[in-house]
Every structure is written in structure tokens, then in C-alpha cells.
Design a protein around this motif. Structure first.
Motif, mmCIF file in Angstrom:
data_model
loop_
_atom_site.group_PDB
_atom_site.id
_atom_site.type_symbol
_atom_site.label_atom_id
_atom_site.label_comp_id
_atom_site.label_asym_id
_atom_site.label_seq_id
_atom_site.Cartn_x
_atom_site.Cartn_y
_atom_site.Cartn_z
ATOM 1 N N PHE A 3 0.822 -1.203 0.000
ATOM 2 C CA PHE A 3 0.000 0.000 0.000
ATOM 3 C C PHE A 3 0.859 1.258 0.000
ATOM 4 O O PHE A 3 2.063 1.230 0.314
ATOM 5 N N MET A 4 0.179 2.357 -0.299
ATOM 6 C CA MET A 4 0.822 3.660 -0.329
ATOM 7 C C MET A 4 1.341 4.063 1.047
ATOM 8 O O MET A 4 2.337 4.798 1.157
ATOM 9 N N ASN A 5 0.730 3.586 2.118
ATOM 10 C CA ASN A 5 1.134 3.966 3.473
ATOM 11 C C ASN A 5 2.234 3.070 4.032
ATOM 12 O O ASN A 5 2.425 3.020 5.252
ATOM 13 N N ALA A 6 2.956 2.327 3.187
ATOM 14 C CA ALA A 6 4.131 1.524 3.556
ATOM 15 C C ALA A 6 3.788 0.217 4.248
ATOM 16 O O ALA A 6 4.693 -0.460 4.744
ATOM 17 N N THR A 7 2.542 -0.199 4.307
ATOM 18 C CA THR A 7 2.164 -1.466 4.927
ATOM 19 C C THR A 7 1.919 -2.526 3.858
ATOM 20 O O THR A 7 1.756 -2.231 2.675
ATOM 21 N N ILE A 8 1.893 -3.777 4.324
ATOM 22 C CA ILE A 8 1.632 -4.925 3.458
ATOM 23 C C ILE A 8 0.569 -5.788 4.134
ATOM 24 O O ILE A 8 0.624 -6.028 5.350
ATOM 25 N N GLU A 9 -0.393 -6.261 3.357
ATOM 26 C CA GLU A 9 -1.411 -7.170 3.862
ATOM 27 C C GLU A 9 -1.379 -8.469 3.069
ATOM 28 O O GLU A 9 -1.152 -8.460 1.847
ATOM 29 N N ILE A 10 -1.587 -9.583 3.764
ATOM 30 C CA ILE A 10 -1.682 -10.898 3.125
ATOM 31 C C ILE A 10 -3.126 -11.367 3.262
ATOM 32 O O ILE A 10 -3.669 -11.420 4.371
ATOM 33 N N TRP A 11 -3.723 -11.703 2.118
ATOM 34 C CA TRP A 11 -5.127 -12.092 2.080
ATOM 35 C C TRP A 11 -5.273 -13.546 1.650
ATOM 36 O O TRP A 11 -4.519 -14.037 0.794
ATOM 37 N N ASP A 12 -6.243 -14.216 2.280
ATOM 38 C CA ASP A 12 -6.654 -15.543 1.841
ATOM 39 C C ASP A 12 -7.730 -15.351 0.775
ATOM 40 O O ASP A 12 -8.820 -14.847 1.059
ATOM 41 N N ALA A 13 -7.414 -15.757 -0.466
ATOM 42 C CA ALA A 13 -8.312 -15.461 -1.576
ATOM 43 C C ALA A 13 -9.613 -16.249 -1.483
ATOM 44 O O ALA A 13 -10.676 -15.736 -1.842
ATOM 45 N N ALA A 14 -9.554 -17.494 -1.025
ATOM 46 C CA ALA A 14 -10.754 -18.323 -1.000
ATOM 47 C C ALA A 14 -11.800 -17.768 -0.039
ATOM 48 O O ALA A 14 -12.995 -17.742 -0.345
ATOM 49 N N SER A 15 -11.346 -17.304 1.133
ATOM 50 C CA SER A 15 -12.282 -16.781 2.127
ATOM 51 C C SER A 15 -12.411 -15.265 2.083
ATOM 52 O O SER A 15 -13.208 -14.695 2.837
ATOM 53 N N ALA A 16 -11.621 -14.611 1.207
ATOM 54 C CA ALA A 16 -11.627 -13.144 1.102
ATOM 55 C C ALA A 16 -11.394 -12.507 2.471
ATOM 56 O O ALA A 16 -12.082 -11.579 2.889
ATOM 57 N N ARG A 17 -10.366 -13.002 3.163
ATOM 58 C CA ARG A 17 -10.103 -12.559 4.534
ATOM 59 C C ARG A 17 -8.628 -12.190 4.682
ATOM 60 O O ARG A 17 -7.741 -12.900 4.196
ATOM 61 N N GLN A 18 -8.359 -11.083 5.367
ATOM 62 C CA GLN A 18 -6.985 -10.684 5.642
ATOM 63 C C GLN A 18 -6.434 -11.553 6.768
ATOM 64 O O GLN A 18 -7.041 -11.694 7.830
ATOM 65 N N VAL A 19 -5.253 -12.150 6.548
ATOM 66 C CA VAL A 19 -4.673 -13.046 7.543
ATOM 67 C C VAL A 19 -3.417 -12.478 8.198
ATOM 68 O O VAL A 19 -3.051 -12.901 9.294
ATOM 69 N N ARG A 20 -2.713 -11.539 7.551
ATOM 70 C CA ARG A 20 -1.515 -10.950 8.153
ATOM 71 C C ARG A 20 -1.390 -9.499 7.721
ATOM 72 O O ARG A 20 -1.827 -9.109 6.641
ATOM 73 N N LYS A 21 -0.744 -8.715 8.568
ATOM 74 C CA LYS A 21 -0.370 -7.354 8.221
ATOM 75 C C LYS A 21 1.090 -7.164 8.583
ATOM 76 O O LYS A 21 1.503 -7.438 9.716
ATOM 77 N N LEU A 22 1.906 -6.724 7.618
ATOM 78 C CA LEU A 22 3.344 -6.603 7.794
ATOM 79 C C LEU A 22 3.755 -5.143 7.699
ATOM 80 O O LEU A 22 3.218 -4.386 6.886
ATOM 81 N N GLU A 23 4.726 -4.785 8.519
ATOM 82 C CA GLU A 23 5.229 -3.416 8.544
ATOM 83 C C GLU A 23 6.746 -3.431 8.527
ATOM 84 O O GLU A 23 7.375 -4.479 8.620
ATOM 85 N N GLY A 24 7.338 -2.260 8.394
ATOM 86 C CA GLY A 24 8.798 -2.149 8.394
ATOM 87 C C GLY A 24 9.313 -1.099 7.442
ATOM 88 O O GLY A 24 10.399 -0.547 7.649
ATOM 89 N N HIS A 25 8.567 -0.807 6.387
ATOM 90 C CA HIS A 25 8.981 0.221 5.427
ATOM 91 C C HIS A 25 8.526 1.608 5.899
ATOM 92 O O HIS A 25 7.596 1.739 6.708
ATOM 93 N N THR A 26 9.182 2.613 5.336
ATOM 94 C CA THR A 26 8.802 3.997 5.616
ATOM 95 C C THR A 26 8.291 4.713 4.374
ATOM 96 O O THR A 26 7.984 5.906 4.435
ATOM 97 N N GLY A 27 8.220 4.019 3.260
ATOM 98 C CA GLY A 27 7.695 4.577 2.015
ATOM 99 C C GLY A 27 6.787 3.567 1.348
ATOM 100 O O GLY A 27 6.679 2.404 1.784
ATOM 101 N N ARG A 28 6.122 3.967 0.279
ATOM 102 C CA ARG A 28 5.172 3.073 -0.381
ATOM 103 C C ARG A 28 5.861 1.780 -0.812
ATOM 104 O O ARG A 28 7.057 1.768 -1.155
#
Length: 449
Positions: free
Chosen positions: A198-223
Motif C-alpha cells: 500500500f501507499m502507506n508503507a504497509t503490506i497485507e496478506i489475504w486468503d483469496a478463498a475466504s476473502a479474509r486478511q490473515v496478516r499485516k506486515l510493517e517495516g517500510h517507511t515509504g510506499r
């Protein structure tokens, strides 16, 4: 033993002298039409009692014998049919090949003498879909086609999933703000998890079959501009110039970090073996990293042949040490690298900005997507890098390429806000032997016993 010998003297004959001459041997194959079969049969069968031999057969038996002789010993013109004729010694070479093997060799010989087929490229896309609000940004990676035959594409604030099997469309997420919109997407190898930067420097991992977010990752300071999976390891490249390797299973989001670029890391690709990571940046640099690297600022190779930003990266599927890279507007070149030595092994002038690259898995070809000023796709032959043809249809620069799971179709997304599907690679070509075996097994009336 004496009695047994006496009973069997009727068939015993003295051994013939051995003749080792290979030409005039002792092997003799008679011609049936010249033999008196009745006399031979009566000579072999012992007569019991005093039953007189059948010297004069009945008229019915005579007619039957004539009928058999005409059908078995004469051809359609009434001439003697010679089924086995002695013609000297047999060949001294190995055993005779089977019929199928002979046909295979004959077909292979014909294929060698056959002129090469002319490679044709499609003149138009097979399917065109609207892609409204697709960001016209060279540094983002907004489309990917997963192993489950689902294409993910970020359009403005939303991320959509398009099912190529049934044409179904699903909106996976909507962030509601341009400051938070998706900037990169990448499917996992099994097509079950989708990583979204994402533009706000975060990352999300989604389970496509259930359309559900399973993880959110951080660490960057830019997109987060680029993403690439290596089994359970997710690598992300950012405008903050760093690469973070995340273990998608661990509680802590950051596993390791690479730092060699001095500008936006807009290209990121793990090799098929998972041993090497290629990164491209807005600093005109391509870096190759080892998976076991313990020195975060020391890549295996620093490839400095481009004169513009490098976003297009693709590993060769049939030569694991070959990497292709494409440069931006001021460079316009596609370069081939030997990642074992770090040397450039080939280069081709694309004529315009190189935005994306995809290898053909079935033939030695590579497809490139271009921006200013021609906005076309080009198909190149490997390793000569001679141009085979061009695919035109986009009215704006072609920013993204993605390949179907079977490797036959390529999707292209352009700044003209269209998504086009090209049957440019096609199905894998059948091998000569496979085609012949298939034709033999599919013959009408053919049975395997």
C-alpha cells in the motif's frame, strides 16, 4: 531306452554335415506351392493296423483341396503366391526394428528435412476488458495472475479478482482513500495467498478463498512498490530504497533486510529455484542477491548496464542462471545477464520504454511491454534477440504483463485503462514422437492386446 528308440525310428534321421558358410548355409525355407503336402503329411503320420491309405480321395475332398490351394497359394491373378522365398543370408546387423520405431524414425527424418515453420503473432487481442482508474505510474506493480487462474488487479482504491475460468469479478478490498491505495500485488506460488502493498508503507496478506486478511506486515517507511514470494518468504521493495524479507509464518514481520539501492526499488523477482533474488531500482541498477546472504549491503552482483530505471525483470524458465531486465525511457534496452558470472550476454534495443517482461515457457521467446512512444508488445527470439513481431492495440503505454497458469495467454494492462488478453504463446508444441504415438493409438479399430 531300447524300446523307446525302436518305437521312434520312423522319424529319426541322421544329422546333416554342418556348413559354416554364411552364404550357402543349411537353412532352407521351402515354397509351399511346390510341395506335395498330402505326401508329406502321410509320411509323417504313422499308420496303425492294416488300414489302407487313402489313395483315391473322394470328389468332395478333392474339391475342398482345390479351393484351399486357390485361396492360400495363388494370388488374385492366378500366379503362385510366394510367401517365403529364400534370397541368401539375412542382414548381419542387429535385430529388425519394430514397426512403430520405424515409423518414428521416418517421421523424425521428415521433420529434419521439413522447412521451418513461420512464427505468427496475433494481430489483435482475444479479449478486452475495461480497467478504469488504473494508475499511470511506471514504478508500481498492480497486476498478477495466480496459479488458481485468478487475475488480481488494483484499480484506484480497490483491488479486484477476475476469475478467468468463469469470468466472475470480485472486489476483494476498498481502502476509501487515495493516500492508502494499493501499489503492488503478488500471488503466492500456490495461488492461495495474495500479498498487497500500500501507499502507506504497509503490506497485507489475504486468503483469496475466504476473502479474509490473515496478516499485516510493517517495516517500510515509504510506499511498497514491488513484491515477490519465495515459498513462505515474502520480499518487498519500497520507495525508501530498502528490501525487506518477511517470514509470512513468523510473529515478527521482518526476517532480514537488503540495502544496496539508492532510489525506489520498483522491480523484484525471485528465481524459480529460490536461490537468487533480482531487484531493479530507479537508480538504474540491477542487484542479484543470494537467499543465504548474511551481508545486507553486499549483493552477489551489481549489474550497471542500464541508463534508466529498471522495473522489468524476468528469470528464464529453461536456463536458471539467465536474467532479463528492461530499462526506462532513456535506456529502452532489454538486456540478458549470466548471474553466475555477472556478465551481459545479450542486448536488444526495444525502441521505447520497457515496462514489463514475460518469458514463453514453451518456446525460447520473450515478450516485452513498452511505453512511450510506441505503446506496443514485442516478441523476441532467444538467444538471438531478433524481433519476431509486434502486438498492437493499446492507446497508452503498456504498464503490466501477467501470464496464465498454463503459459498460453498473456494479459496486458495499459494506461489507456484497458486489460487485453493475447494468445501469443499458445499451448506447448507436441513432440514428434508424441504426435505419432497419439495418432497410432487413436486409429479406428486399433486395439491393444
Amino acid at each position: 531306452m531300447e524300446g523307446l528308440r525302436g518305437d521312434q525310428q520312423w522319424w529319426h534321421s541322421p544329422p546333416l554335415p554342418r556348413n559354416d558358410d554364411p552364404v550357402n548355409g543349411d537353412r532352407f525355407i521351402p515354397t509351399r506351392s511346390l510341395m506335395n503336402m498330402d505326401l508329406a503329411r502321410s509320411s509323417l503320420i504313422p499308420r496303425s493296423g492294416n488300414a489302407p491309405p487313402e489313395t483315391f480321395p473322394s470328389p468332395a475332398k478333392q474339391a475342398y483341396r482345390r479351393f484351399v490351394e486357390q485361396n492360400l497359394t495363388l494370388d488374385s491373378e492366378g500366379k503362385t503366391f510366394k510367401m517365403l522365398v529364400f534370397k541368401g543370408s539375412p542382414r548381419k546387423s542387429g535385430g529388425r526394428l519394430l514397426l512403430v520405431d520405424e515409423m518414428l524414425h521416418e517421421d523424425l527424418g521428415k521433420s529434419k528435412n521439413r522447412p521451418p515453420r513461420i512464427r505468427t503473432v496475433p494481430t489483435s487481442a482475444d479479449k478486452v476488458l475495461d480497467a478504469p482508474n488504473l494508475a499511470d505510474d511506471y514504478y508500481l506493480n498492480l497486476m498478477d495472475w495466480g496459479q488458481k487462474n485468478i487475475l488480481a488487479i488494483a484499480l484506484g482504491q480497490s483491488l479486484y479478482l477476475w476469475n478467468a475460468a468463469n469470468g466472475g469479478i470480485q472486489e476483494l478490498l476498498n481502502v476509501g482513500s487515495d493516500e492508502l491505495q494499493p501499489t503492488s500485488v503478488r500471488w503466492s506460488a500456490d495461488g492461495e495467498k495474495l500479498a498487497v502493498g500500500f501507499m502507506n508503507a504497509t503490506i497485507e496478506i489475504w486468503d483469496a478463498a475466504s476473502a479474509r486478511q490473515v496478516r499485516k506486515l510493517e517495516g517500510h517507511t515509504g510506499r511498497v512498490s514491488s513484491l515477490s514470494w519465495n515459498h513462505n518468504l515474502l520480499s518487498s521493495g519500497s520507495r525508501d530504497t530498502s528490501i525487506i524479507n518477511h517470514d509470512a509464518r513468523a510473529s515478527s514481520s521482518s526476517a532480514s533486510r537488503f540495502q544496496a539501492h539508492t532510489s525506489d526499488v520498483c522491480g523484484l523477482r525471485w528465481s524459480g529455484s529460490g536461490n537468487l533474488l533480482a531487484s531493479g531500482g530507479n537508480d538504474n541498477l540491477v542487484c542479484v542477491w543470494e537467499a543465504s546472504n548474511r551481508r545486507p549491503s553486499r549483493p552477489l552482483h551489481r549489474l550497471e548496464g542500464h541508463s534508466a530505471a529498471v522495473r522489468a525483470l524476468a528469470w528464464c524458465p529453461f536456463q536458471s542462471n539467465v536474467l532479463a531486465s528492461g530499462g526506462g525511457t532513456e535506456d529502452r534496452c532489454i538486456k540478458l545477464w549470466n548471474t553466475q558470472t555477472g556478465n551481459c550476454t545479450g542486448s536488444a534495443d526495444g525502441g521505447s520504454q520497457v515496462c514489463a517482461l514475460e518469458w514463453n515457457r514453451h518456446r525460447k521467446e520473450i515478450l516485452s511491454a513498452h511505453g512511450f512512444v510506441h505503446n506496443q508488445l514485442c516478441l523476441w527470439s532467444y538467444p538471438s534477440m531478433s524481433k519476431i513481431g509486434e502486438l498492437k492495440g493499446h492507446a497508452g503505454r503498456v504498464l503490466h504483463l501477467a501470464q496464465s497458469p498454463d503459459g498460453s495467454t498473456v494479459a496486458s494492462a495499459g494506461a489507456d485503462e484497458t486489460l487485453r488478453f493475447w494468445n501469443v504463446f499458445g499451448p506447448p508444441p507436441a513432440r514428434t514422437g508424441e504426435r505419432l504415438r497419439s495418432s497410432l493409438l487413436s486409429m479406428n479399430g486399433a486395439h491393444i492386446r
